[in-house]
Design an enzyme around this catalytic site. Structure first.
Site, PDB file in Angstrom:
ATOM      1  N   TYR A   1      41.468  37.284  30.529  1.00  0.00           N
ATOM      2  CA  TYR A   1      42.027  37.818  31.781  1.00  0.00           C
ATOM      3  C   TYR A   1      42.106  39.354  31.692  1.00  0.00           C
ATOM      4  O   TYR A   1      41.965  40.055  32.681  1.00  0.00           O
ATOM      5  CB  TYR A   1      43.382  37.194  32.089  1.00  0.00           C
ATOM      6  CG  TYR A   1      43.805  37.322  33.542  1.00  0.00           C
ATOM      7  CD1 TYR A   1      43.019  36.802  34.565  1.00  0.00           C
ATOM      8  CD2 TYR A   1      44.987  37.970  33.886  1.00  0.00           C
ATOM      9  CE1 TYR A   1      43.404  36.927  35.898  1.00  0.00           C
ATOM     10  CE2 TYR A   1      45.385  38.089  35.202  1.00  0.00           C
ATOM     11  CZ  TYR A   1      44.593  37.565  36.207  1.00  0.00           C
ATOM     12  OH  TYR A   1      44.988  37.692  37.527  1.00  0.00           O
TER      13      TYR A   1
ATOM     14  N   LYS B   1      47.855  42.937  37.165  1.00  0.00           N
ATOM     15  CA  LYS B   1      48.894  42.060  37.744  1.00  0.00           C
ATOM     16  C   LYS B   1      50.289  42.481  37.278  1.00  0.00           C
ATOM     17  O   LYS B   1      51.257  42.341  38.023  1.00  0.00           O
ATOM     18  CB  LYS B   1      48.628  40.589  37.383  1.00  0.00           C
ATOM     19  CG  LYS B   1      47.414  39.967  38.086  1.00  0.00           C
ATOM     20  CD  LYS B   1      47.516  39.971  39.619  1.00  0.00           C
ATOM     21  CE  LYS B   1      46.467  39.053  40.249  1.00  0.00           C
ATOM     22  NZ  LYS B   1      46.434  39.166  41.735  1.00  0.00           N
TER      23      LYS B   1
HETATM   24  O1  0WE Z   1      43.299  36.694  39.321  1.00  0.00           O
HETATM   25  C1  0WE Z   1      42.435  35.881  39.079  1.00  0.00           C
HETATM   26  C2  0WE Z   1      40.965  36.253  39.215  1.00  0.00           C
HETATM   27  C3  0WE Z   1      40.731  37.583  39.793  1.00  0.00           C
HETATM   28  C4  0WE Z   1      39.314  38.084  39.690  1.00  0.00           C
HETATM   29  C5  0WE Z   1      38.211  37.272  39.556  1.00  0.00           C
HETATM   30  C6  0WE Z   1      36.935  37.820  39.494  1.00  0.00           C
HETATM   31  C7  0WE Z   1      35.707  36.991  39.289  1.00  0.00           C
HETATM   32  C8  0WE Z   1      34.450  37.671  39.770  1.00  0.00           C
HETATM   33  C9  0WE Z   1      39.132  39.436  39.748  1.00  0.00           C
HETATM   34  N1  0WE Z   1      37.907  39.993  39.670  1.00  0.00           N
HETATM   35  C10 0WE Z   1      36.822  39.216  39.558  1.00  0.00           C
HETATM   36  N2  0WE Z   1      35.608  39.822  39.493  1.00  0.00           N
HETATM   37  C11 0WE Z   1      34.437  39.140  39.541  1.00  0.00           C
HETATM   38  O2  0WE Z   1      33.354  39.737  39.446  1.00  0.00           O
HETATM   39  N3  0WE Z   1      42.796  34.633  38.632  1.00  0.00           N
HETATM   40  C12 0WE Z   1      44.191  34.333  38.432  1.00  0.00           C
HETATM   41  C13 0WE Z   1      41.811  33.578  38.286  1.00  0.00           C
HETATM   42  C14 0WE Z   1      41.450  33.737  36.845  1.00  0.00           C
HETATM   43  O3  0WE Z   1      40.523  34.630  36.461  1.00  0.00           O
HETATM   44  C15 0WE Z   1      40.449  34.573  35.089  1.00  0.00           C
HETATM   45  C16 0WE Z   1      41.350  33.620  34.622  1.00  0.00           C
HETATM   46  C17 0WE Z   1      42.003  33.085  35.744  1.00  0.00           C
HETATM   47  C18 0WE Z   1      43.074  32.043  35.736  1.00  0.00           C
HETATM   48  C19 0WE Z   1      39.672  35.317  34.216  1.00  0.00           C
HETATM   49  C20 0WE Z   1      39.770  35.069  32.859  1.00  0.00           C
HETATM   50  C21 0WE Z   1      40.665  34.132  32.386  1.00  0.00           C
HETATM   51  C22 0WE Z   1      41.471  33.385  33.247  1.00  0.00           C
END
Ligand code: 0WE
Length: 273
Positions: A173, A180
């Site tokens: 993450y 966050k």
């Molecule tokens: O906040 C998120 C994801 C936010 C996010 C996702 C992406 C994917 C594609 C921000 N930026 C990008 N950029 C991209 O190019 N989450 C809470 C979901 C999430 O994302 C992870 C998680 C979880 C849960 C990434 C790594 C590990 C766990």
């Protein structure tokens, strides 16, 4: 649309019944990408309660996704807005001011980090990758809250979405966890600043949901499986759950709740392992 009204009227949840808890409330939803988006789940619940809705979209590709969704809930405004651009934020709030002359609810469901920063070592995050994640995922709440304040003349409510990686290390993450953490701290400082204007500011820290933001995240399915096995409630959360809690926080259930990050995670955050 007519048909949808008739169907919903039977269920007593029409956006047009005068008894809805959001009847006449004006809500701007930022960050819907498709039908799986958590912002969309919140928008649907607000619509069921009678809210009037406005949406942004980012670029032509997402416009093709967002416009039909927004139209299905009778959206009164569908405007482009890249939250990393002050001029575009000014423009959408100007549209809201012209169209509605006020605002009651702001839903911020926006996050982005460069793909390469969501794997490997956080240690390797570049200056620009750090800036992008912080700008789009955290500063955008501050920037939009500031424009919302003068429109929320009768008070209002601002809601954003966070994740447990803000507090504890969730492998991969990475920079999003730092962003966050900044977002959750921003919720507190904004709540303090906007309290005298009777504007509440809160976040929902949601467990993992398979949205566009989760697409292509390495081991995401493993994370979902782990949540299903190890959380106290032994089940994953859904976008609909986020809609319900979002509506609760934006409605009378959230009265006098501000500066808070509420967990919607089947209890995952109480566990040591
Ligand atoms: O906040 C998120 C994801 C936010 C996010 C996702 C992406 C994917 C594609 C921000 N930026 C990008 N950029 C991209 O190019 N989450 C809470 C979901 C999430 O994302 C992870 C998680 C979880 C849960 C990434 C790594 C590990 C766990």
């Amino acid at each position: 649309m007519q048909q949808e009204k008739a169907v919903n009227a039977d269920k007593g949840v029409s956006g047009n019944l005068s008894g809805g808890i959001f009847t006449g409330k004006k809500a701007l939803i930022l960050g819907v990408a498709n039908e799986r988006s958590l912002g969309w789940a919140i928008a649907r619940k607000l619509h069921e309660g009678g809210a009037r809705l406005a949406f942004n979209y980012l670029g032509d590709a997402l416009e093709r996704r967002v416009r039909p969704l927004a139209e299905s809930v009778g959206a009164e405004l569908i405007h482009p807005c890249d939250v990393s651009d002050d001029a575009q934020i000014d423009a959408i709030f100007e549209q809201v001011a012209q169209k509605w002359g006020g605002l009651d609810i702001l839903v911020h469901s926006v996050a982005f980090a460069n793909r390469e920063d969501l794997e490997g070592r956080f240690l390797n995050t570049s200056r620009d990758g750090f800036r992008v994640a912080m700008d789009i995922s955290a500063y955008s709440l501050v920037a939009t809250a500031r424009r919302a304040e003068p429109l929320m003349k009768n008070g209002g409510t601002i809601l954003t979405l966070s994740y447990y990686g803000a507090e504890k290390v969730v492998p991969n993450y990475n920079v999003m966890g730092v962003a966050k953490a900044a977002l959750e701290a921003s919720v507190r400082y904004l709540a303090y600043d906007l309290g005298p204007s009777k504007i509440r500011v809160n976040a929902i820290s949601a467990g993992p949901v398979k949205t566009l933001a989760a697409a292509g995240i390495r081991n995401f399915r493993t994370m979902l499986a782990a949540a299903e096995e190890k959380t106290p409630l032994r089940e994953n959360i859904s976008a609909e759950d986020v809609g319900e809690m979002g509506a609760f926080l934006c409605g009378p259930g959230g009265l006098h709740v501000t500066g808070s990050t509420l967990y919607l995670d089947s209890g995952a955050h109480i566990m040591a392992v």
